[in-house]
Every structure is written in C-alpha cells, then in structure tokens.
Design a protein around this motif. Sequence first.
Motif, PDB file in Angstrom:
ATOM      1  N   ASP A  28       0.850  -1.178   0.000  1.00  0.00           N
ATOM      2  CA  ASP A  28       0.000   0.000   0.000  1.00  0.00           C
ATOM      3  C   ASP A  28       0.891   1.235   0.000  1.00  0.00           C
ATOM      4  N   VAL A  29       0.399   2.326  -0.580  1.00  0.00           N
ATOM      5  CA  VAL A  29       1.201   3.557  -0.665  1.00  0.00           C
ATOM      6  C   VAL A  29       1.163   4.354   0.636  1.00  0.00           C
ATOM      7  N   ASP A  30       0.303   3.970   1.568  1.00  0.00           N
ATOM      8  CA  ASP A  30       0.146   4.709   2.832  1.00  0.00           C
ATOM      9  C   ASP A  30       1.079   4.125   3.893  1.00  0.00           C
ATOM     10  N   PRO A  31       2.168   4.819   4.242  1.00  0.00           N
ATOM     11  CA  PRO A  31       3.124   4.274   5.217  1.00  0.00           C
ATOM     12  C   PRO A  31       2.513   4.027   6.593  1.00  0.00           C
ATOM     13  N   ILE A  34       0.642   0.731   6.549  1.00  0.00           N
ATOM     14  CA  ILE A  34       1.566  -0.396   6.516  1.00  0.00           C
ATOM     15  C   ILE A  34       2.233  -0.572   7.874  1.00  0.00           C
ATOM     16  N   SER A  65       4.477  -3.956   2.831  1.00  0.00           N
ATOM     17  CA  SER A  65       5.486  -3.068   2.254  1.00  0.00           C
ATOM     18  C   SER A  65       4.818  -1.891   1.550  1.00  0.00           C
ATOM     19  N   THR A  66       5.568  -0.810   1.433  1.00  0.00           N
ATOM     20  CA  THR A  66       5.114   0.324   0.630  1.00  0.00           C
ATOM     21  C   THR A  66       5.751   0.318  -0.752  1.00  0.00           C
TER      22      THR A  66
END
Length: 435
Positions: A28-31, A34, A65-66
């Motif tokens: 996912d792009v959201d740290p 994650i 993971s991002t």
Amino acid sequence: MSVIGCGYLGAVHASAMAELGHDVVGIDVDPSKIALLTNCTPPFFEPGLPEILTSAMASGRLRFSTDIADAAGSDVHFIAVGTPQKPGSHAADMRFVDAAVDALLPHLAPGNLVVGKSTVPVGTAARLADVITASGTGAHLAWNPEFLREGFAVADTVSPDRLVYGVPTGEAGERATALLNEVYAVALAASTPLVVTDYATAELVKVSANAFLATKISFINAMAEIAEVSGADVTQLADAIGFDARIGRKFLNAGVGFGGGCLPKDIRAFTARAEELGRGESVAFLKEVDAINLRRRQRVVDLTVEALARPVHTSKVAILGLSFKPNSDDVRDSPALDVAVQLHGLGAGVVATDPEGIANARARHPQLNYEVSVEETLRGADAVVLVTEWPEFRTIDPIWAANLVRTPIIVDGRNALDAVAWRAAGWTYYGLGRP
C-alpha cells in the motif's frame, strides 16, 4: 502472492490468504497503514481480523510493504484498491485501479496472473487485459469479485458462499482457472460453488448483487411509507411476505436505510455505466431505489422533530449509533451519522455514541458532541434516536433508560426494539412504518 491495496478489502484478503497457507506480501502507498499492519494492528475495526493478522504475521507467511517492487516474484497479484465515487459524478473513480496496474507492470513475469477484486464498471477488465497484453510481460488478467459483508469479512473470505472467476478464453483462461483453484483450494475442497465465466459477467455479478440487495431494502422502505399513511405495520407485512420462498425475509427490514462504502456508490456507479453503454433505462429504477433510501433518513429527522415536546433548538437529542451497521466502524455514507448531522443543523443539542464509530465520525464531523458512555448520552435527553442496531443498544433496559432522560421519547430508526416493552416502561415509541 501479492495484494495491492491494504484497505478494508486488501488487509482482510492478505491476512486470510496467509492464514490459509499462502506466502503473501501486502502493498500500500500509505506508510502509516503499513506500519499499523506490520505491528498486527488493523487500521479499522473488523471482528476476527486482529487474530488472523497476528497469527499470519507470526507464521512468517505475511509481510507488508510500501514498495511495489516487493510484488516481484509472486505468481498471483490481487488488485484490491478502492473505487470511490468520482467527485461531481455518480461514476466510479478508476484512478487507483489504473495506477495499481501501471505500477505493477514492470514487476510482472511470464505466467503471472493479475487478479482484480475491486468493484469496477463492466468493461474495465477487458480494458486492463489489453494493457497487460500490450506490456509484453506474458502475464494475464482474471477478475474475481469479492462478496464481503462488513462485520463478517474474515469468515466470508475464508469460507465464501461462492467463488466467481472471470477469465480470458483459451489456454490463458485454463491457466488462470488452475492458479485460482490453487489459491482457493481450501474453499473448493469444502464444496464452495464455483462459477467460471467471462470478464463482463464476473464484473456484473458484484454490482448486480448489490443492486438487488439495495432494491430489496428500498422496496420494504417504500412499503413503510405506505404503512405510515394507512395505519399498517410494515414489520408484520415483512414477516408475512417473507414466508414466500420466492421472496425471503432477509433484507426486508424497514428503517433508516442502507449506507456504507459499497451499496450507495455501487448502485450509482452501475447507473452511470449503464448510461455510458446506452442502456440507462435498464437500471433507471435504481435512481428511485437511491431516492427512497435517502428519504428514510429525512423521515427519521422529521419524526424526531415532530415527536419532541419542545422546540428542536432547545432540545437535547441522544443518538445511538454512528457506523452504518453494527460490527463496523465505517461511517462512510452512514444513515446514522447523516441523521445526527441533520438534527445538529436544525439546532438540536446532539450527543451521539457508538461502540466503534466515534473516532471516524469525529474526524468527519467534529461539530457534534460524542460520548463513549451510553448512560451519559442518554442523561437529560429530550428524545432518543436509535439509528445503528448494535446489540448493546437493542438490549438497553427501557426502565433504566427512562430514569436518565428528561422526556421518555424514542424514535426507533431500525425497528429493532420491542415496542411493547418500551411503551410499558412509559416511553412514547415511534417506529418506521409501524402504528
């Protein structure tokens, strides 16, 4: 396998697949999301998810993971990103699906299978299949719609009531089917019904199922509108017609209507796509389904104002429920939150509570007053409005509650309470579509 998108659908799917024995990376792009998942903390409330997330992480079969590059090496790549309603339109916003596929392309290998799980307009899969074919990666696309119910998502993933594969023709379709059979081996061994079909049918299965359920809910709410002006009891009406096996009793509960992140936006997107295809008239009835649903929210607001013994702007109104349904903290398009906001807008002193939905509701509407305690929510209220049928609200002792409020008036927006018991305890009880 990889699961691209770790929101509600993706986080549950990734955890369940790892629990079933697969090696899974969730991306996912959201740290922040994650980070929470890596620490075995779901970013939303879903019964059973913390347990399987913790178990899957401990097994070593699940990681997050991002970096989309971490998807490389997987045989199967699930696309589980959101398809929200496009701003200013009823159409689905496909930016996230398209971005996920584009980002995945450089990491695909021959024989890989990209599997769409997101709810998309019919025709999307064929378009994305062309994109993947044109990339020259040797990968293929399948569409495998999800049928999760919030509050029961873990069970619905581990033990689905059916599986649908939309696959290409020929050898590519045979390989896609074989790979998906490996993914769902446990469910298939339990004789879960399987439908293997084309892309368009697989896409339509999900949206047509949601359209049917929404129609059934709005139908009984339309009958509630007639019951209210004729003196009939819609609850007994639903019981009577529900005995007909062709109709069934499920989803025939009149009340404040449906909400959440799926049904409202899916029926709107379905209507928009049908119009794009030149067949808007085929699903034109869904606009009325949507309109009926929204009218019931207004009816609860109007009924509450009518019931009050004093002007609304001088009244305290206790709202029981904020999430769109029990066993969820989801307040997206929530009828309960909408009712609270509308009453606040009329000047009422709104105090709301919910077992799980307060944080999400406060983030969207900080102007409302929130209480964790049911007791403090009820204290001094001029009216009580039940709008999410959590078990802890359905089982409130009406005698105990009567000693807390200023005026014992209750509007049962879900027809979930025992009207006889509440009236016997001295309450003025109002249901929807009930005398």
